[in-house]
Enzyme design. Structure first.
Site, PDB file in Angstrom:
ATOM      1  N   ASP A  41       0.821  -1.200   0.000  1.00 51.23           N
ATOM      2  CA  ASP A  41       0.000   0.000   0.000  1.00 51.23           C
ATOM      3  C   ASP A  41       0.858   1.254   0.000  1.00 51.23           C
ATOM      4  O   ASP A  41       2.017   1.233   0.405  1.00 51.23           O
ATOM      5  CB  ASP A  41      -0.917   0.013   1.229  1.00 51.23           C
ATOM      6  CG  ASP A  41      -2.268  -0.624   0.958  1.00 51.23           C
ATOM      7  OD1 ASP A  41      -2.540  -0.972  -0.199  1.00 51.23           O
ATOM      8  OD2 ASP A  41      -3.055  -0.771   1.917  1.00 51.23           O
ATOM      9  N   LYS A  63      -3.330   3.155  -2.297  1.00 51.93           N
ATOM     10  CA  LYS A  63      -4.717   3.567  -2.074  1.00 51.93           C
ATOM     11  C   LYS A  63      -4.681   4.669  -1.027  1.00 51.93           C
ATOM     12  O   LYS A  63      -4.325   4.444   0.123  1.00 51.93           O
ATOM     13  CB  LYS A  63      -5.589   2.412  -1.594  1.00 51.93           C
ATOM     14  CG  LYS A  63      -5.715   1.282  -2.598  1.00 51.93           C
ATOM     15  CD  LYS A  63      -6.722   0.262  -2.163  1.00 51.93           C
ATOM     16  CE  LYS A  63      -8.144   0.760  -2.293  1.00 51.93           C
ATOM     17  NZ  LYS A  63      -8.524   1.057  -3.683  1.00 51.93           N
ATOM     18  N   MET A 176      -9.291   9.396   8.762  1.00 49.95           N
ATOM     19  CA  MET A 176      -9.713  10.017   7.500  1.00 49.95           C
ATOM     20  C   MET A 176     -10.715  11.140   7.732  1.00 49.95           C
ATOM     21  O   MET A 176     -11.715  11.278   7.020  1.00 49.95           O
ATOM     22  CB  MET A 176     -10.304   8.946   6.560  1.00 49.95           C
ATOM     23  CG  MET A 176      -9.311   7.852   6.187  1.00 49.95           C
ATOM     24  SD  MET A 176     -10.062   6.429   5.365  1.00 49.95           S
ATOM     25  CE  MET A 176     -10.797   5.577   6.774  1.00 49.95           C
TER      26      MET A 176
END
Length: 259
Positions: A41, A63, A176
């Protein structure tokens, strides 16, 4: 069936932790060392690949929210193809595969196609970030639990219920959430959370580039904008933030760079 599974290779979903290679588990190191191919990742520290064998093939499948990303369906099909070719595939994920890492989706997909899957847990940034600034997620005087929540849902119907979370009186660990901090603040205040509730924002936890902000809920959007902090960051909301190493007598707007 068991013989077929052994012959076709298998997949290990490995939690790479928050970034510091020293925070890898021993089981993660062993899995990486035994891999034929590693799907890595974007947020994984490349230094972790030092544990891989010299002949390993590394495929970057970045990602990250708000950026061009490798489609999830492509990643799943690639893991399946490599496993069916008889290889040991390590899917190396930042943090923990099962905590906002889509590990559940990937495991279900692979198992539905007859591929053996093992999951190696990792230290999530939601644990490492508060620790890095001296904040415990629970404290007998202030919080009897912690809630891990994403700053945004898959769609409008899956948006977190910030008002209900505010009323839980538990520590909130928000992933996030930087891009939606104003909406998060509004939802928590609407749910009755005190404007003076302490907040910590930690960017790039455990790495040399780590930075952090201490503020209060009422000042958070403006303080975050002024600080220049961005993603990837963890937002911690709750009275436990008063334990932070840099929390001063006034408890607001203490900005410090790591190091």
């Amino acid at each position: 069936m068991a013989q077929a599974l052994m012959a076709q290779g298998y997949v290990t979903l490995v939690g790479a932790g928050p970034g510091d290679p020293d925070l890898l588990t021993l089981k993660a190191v062993k899995a990486i060392a035994a891999a034929d191919v590693v799907l890595i990742d974007d947020l994984v520290n490349p230094a972790i690949l030092a544990h891989a064998s010299p002949g390993v093939r590394v495929v970057e499948v970045g990602k990250r929210g708000g950026c061009a990303s490798t489609p999830q369906a492509f990643i799943e099909r690639l893991m399946l193809a490599e496993a069916r070719a008889g290889l040991h595939v390590v899917r190396l994920k930042g943090g923990d595969p099962y905590l906002f890492g889509r590990g559940g989706e990937e495991r279900a997909y692979l198992r539905s196609h007859g591929v053996r899957v093992e999951v190696v847990p990792g230290i999530s940034s939601g644990l490492a970030a508060p620790t890095a600034v001296g904040v415990p997620l629970t404290h007998r005087s202030w919080s009897q639990g912690a809630i891990f929540v994403t700053g945004h849902g898959k769609d409008a119907a899956c948006e977190p219920n910030w008002a209900a979370l505010a009323q839980s009186r538990l520590t909130l660990v928000i992933y996030m959430g930087v891009a939606r901090v104003a909406a998060i603040q509004a939802g928590l205040l609407a749910g009755g959370m005190a404007p003076g509730t302490p907040v910590a924002v930690v960017q790039s936890a455990s790495l040399d580039a780590q930075r952090q902000l201490l503020s209060t809920l009422q000042d958070l959007p403006l303080a975050l904008q002024a600080s220049g902090l961005g993603s990837p960051s963890i937002i911690v909301v709750g009275e436990v933030v008063r334990c932070a190493d840099a929390w001063d007598a006034h408890g607001a707007n203490a900005l410090a760079a790591a190091g």
